[in-house]
Design a protein around this motif. Structure first.
Motif, mmCIF file in Angstrom:
data_model
loop_
_atom_site.group_PDB
_atom_site.id
_atom_site.type_symbol
_atom_site.label_atom_id
_atom_site.label_comp_id
_atom_site.label_asym_id
_atom_site.label_seq_id
_atom_site.Cartn_x
_atom_site.Cartn_y
_atom_site.Cartn_z
ATOM 1 N N TYR A 1 -0.421 -4.220 0.899
ATOM 2 C CA TYR A 1 -1.075 -5.152 -0.032
ATOM 3 C C TYR A 1 -2.570 -5.208 0.249
ATOM 4 O O TYR A 1 -2.981 -5.085 1.415
ATOM 5 C CB TYR A 1 -0.499 -6.562 0.138
ATOM 6 N N TYR B 1 -0.601 -7.620 7.950
ATOM 7 C CA TYR B 1 0.486 -6.642 8.055
ATOM 8 C C TYR B 1 0.853 -6.437 9.522
ATOM 9 O O TYR B 1 2.033 -6.477 9.904
ATOM 10 C CB TYR B 1 0.059 -5.331 7.384
ATOM 11 N N ARG C 1 4.046 -6.849 4.025
ATOM 12 C CA ARG C 1 3.969 -5.583 3.295
ATOM 13 C C ARG C 1 5.077 -5.600 2.235
ATOM 14 O O ARG C 1 5.901 -6.499 2.218
ATOM 15 C CB ARG C 1 4.176 -4.381 4.228
ATOM 16 N N ARG C 2 5.083 -4.603 1.384
ATOM 17 C CA ARG C 2 6.196 -4.476 0.440
ATOM 18 C C ARG C 2 7.392 -3.861 1.178
ATOM 19 O O ARG C 2 7.232 -2.869 1.892
ATOM 20 C CB ARG C 2 5.781 -3.576 -0.732
ATOM 21 N N GLY D 1 8.842 -6.967 -3.596
ATOM 22 C CA GLY D 1 7.806 -6.797 -2.593
ATOM 23 C C GLY D 1 8.165 -7.275 -1.213
ATOM 24 O O GLY D 1 9.172 -6.877 -0.638
ATOM 25 N N GLU E 1 8.691 -10.662 -6.269
ATOM 26 C CA GLU E 1 7.653 -9.891 -6.976
ATOM 27 C C GLU E 1 8.233 -8.954 -8.037
ATOM 28 O O GLU E 1 9.410 -8.604 -8.011
ATOM 29 C CB GLU E 1 6.864 -9.050 -5.955
ATOM 30 N N ASP F 1 5.600 -10.780 -11.103
ATOM 31 C CA ASP F 1 4.134 -10.730 -10.957
ATOM 32 C C ASP F 1 3.440 -11.841 -11.737
ATOM 33 O O ASP F 1 3.659 -11.987 -12.939
ATOM 34 C CB ASP F 1 3.592 -9.398 -11.503
#
Ligand code: ADP
Length: 397
Positions: free
Chosen positions: A162, A169, A175-176, A229, A234, A244
């Motif tokens: 991201y 992170y 993170r995703r 995500g 997400e 989103d």
């Protein structure tokens, strides 16, 4: 070789017993209202049909005890004794970055899953409870964990990082991760078989459209992008989740409506999505009915949903430099003729030509694009339980 597949939710538990010699289903069932008054177990076997057992089940261990009893019941069960259960496969939602494949469960795996609780506070605890209960009740069988996140671990950093301070992170694992991996993996393998091609030679987009919904871009059999995500919030518009949105809306609404973080989470996860837009329901069937009766907000909810799926399909085709097949799966993807039609509209420019007659199908594995459509559009009912059983078999045999 018989494999029991278990999917523990917070107050429910789904299970299937499969004979892996021919992948046939010996029994399937659902326990509802675990720890709540009125708990019951519903089981179905090919020989007996449906059976409902109403019995108090105060926790997941009690629920699993009753599952094992129901499976071995003389009248409506599927097997004579528990010795006929050779291994157990567990659905586990979150494995963080730790596992990219299914694993046999040992103490290290349990420890790793405990560490992931922070990332999936609603899902991992009941999954772990189920694992521990089976370890107690069936001490001699191997348990395998199959993770929703695992399939997405092949994504490149460009897909999972991201645009936030990189330390977040490193410090917190922000993170995703992506979810629905077991479903995306099952349907892409079926798609390759239906097209008579090696998955290595295919660029596929899998659309898992249920109450929760996500897309996955699969290039040569590897996930390269997915729409869910850090959490399953997400991406696409969902039954009650927003997908989103401009992140600034969150703090703005928190100020305006005097919401704390729990209140904001509740709004975004439970009160948004097609339910939020339509004000009718989170179930697409109710929304379709309302739209057919002229409810404009219901129609708007459906249109916003479809548009976002379309946007992701085009984006993922561009990431992969093309697409050979689009797969529709899960409750809505398998059943909604209208949504599939509206999603595929305007994608003719990239070679998607839906066959309106062929598309009049529900819950059946079939190709619904025109014979000469460059991109094949497929309906493929998902089967996460079978995928879990296959992984379990592979690891224990
Ligand atoms: P989940 O596992 O995420 O709860 P499912 O994959 O079971 O979800 O999908 C459930 C959703 O599928 C329901 O909310 C419903 O809107 C939709 N659905 C199921 N059958 C149909 C149908 N015949 N037409 C339209 N939508 C359907």
């Amino acid at each position: 070789m018989n494999i029991l597949v278990i999917n523990c939710g917070s107050s429910s538990l789904k299970y299937q017993l499969l004979n892996m010699n021919d992948e046939s289903q010996l029994a399937s069932g659902l326990v509802e209202r675990i720890g709540i008054e009125g708990s019951r177990l519903k089981q179905e076997t090919p020989a007996f049909g449906k059976k409902v057992v109403e019995v108090e089940m105060k926790d997941h261990k009690a629920a699993l005890e009753n599952v094992l009893k129901a499976l071995t019941n003389e009248e409506y069960g599927a097997i004579k004794s528990l010795e006929e259960v050779n291994a157990v496969g567990h659905r586990v939602v979150h494995a963080g970055e730790k596992y990219s494949e299914s694993v046999i469960i040992n103490d290290d795996v349990i420890k790793a899953l405990e560490e992931c609780i922070e990332l999936a506070p609603l899902h991992n605890p009941p999954n772990l409870t189920g694992i521990r209960a089976i370890q107690e009740l069936l001490p001699s069988v191997d348990n395998v964990a199959v993770f929703d996140t695992a399939f997405h671990q092949t994504m490149p950093a460009t897909s999972y990082i991201y645009p936030l301070p990189y330390e977040l992170y490193e410090k917190y694992g922000v993170r995703r991760y992506g979810f629905h991996g077991t479903s995306h993996r099952y349907v892409y393998q079926r798609a390759a078989a239906m097209l008579g091609k090696d998955a290595k030679d295919l660029k596929l987009i899998s659309c898992h459209l249920g109450n929760g919904a996500s897309l996955c871009a699969i290039d040569g059999g590897k996930a390269v992008a997915t729409s869910m995500g850090f959490t399953p919030l997400e991406g696409l518009v969902m039954g009650t989740r927003c997908g989103d949105i401009d992140p600034a809306i969150v703090t703005y609404i928190m100020d305006k409506e005097n919401l704390d973080t729990a209140g904001a989470n509740n709004l975004l996860n439970k009160k948004s999505g097609v339910f939020g837009i339509s004000g009718v329901s989170s179930d697409f069937r109710d929304i379709e009915d309302a739209a057919a009766e002229g409810n404009e907000r219901a129609q708007l909810a459906l249109d916003v949903f479809d548009l976002r799926v379309k946007k992701y399909i085009a984006a993922y085709a561009s990431i992969m430099g093309g697409v050979d097949g689009i797969i529709f799966t899960a409750g809505l993807g398998e059943n909604s003729i209208d949504n599939r039609k509206s999603i595929c509209e305007n994608l003719e420019f990239m070679g998607v030509e839906l066959d309106e007659e062929a598309n009049k199908v529900r819950g059946k594995e079939t190709i619904v694009s025109k014979p000469d459509s460059r991109v094949k559009v497929m309906v493929i009912p998902t089967n996460e339980e079978l995928m879990i059983a296959r992984d379990t078999l592979e690891l224990v045999k």
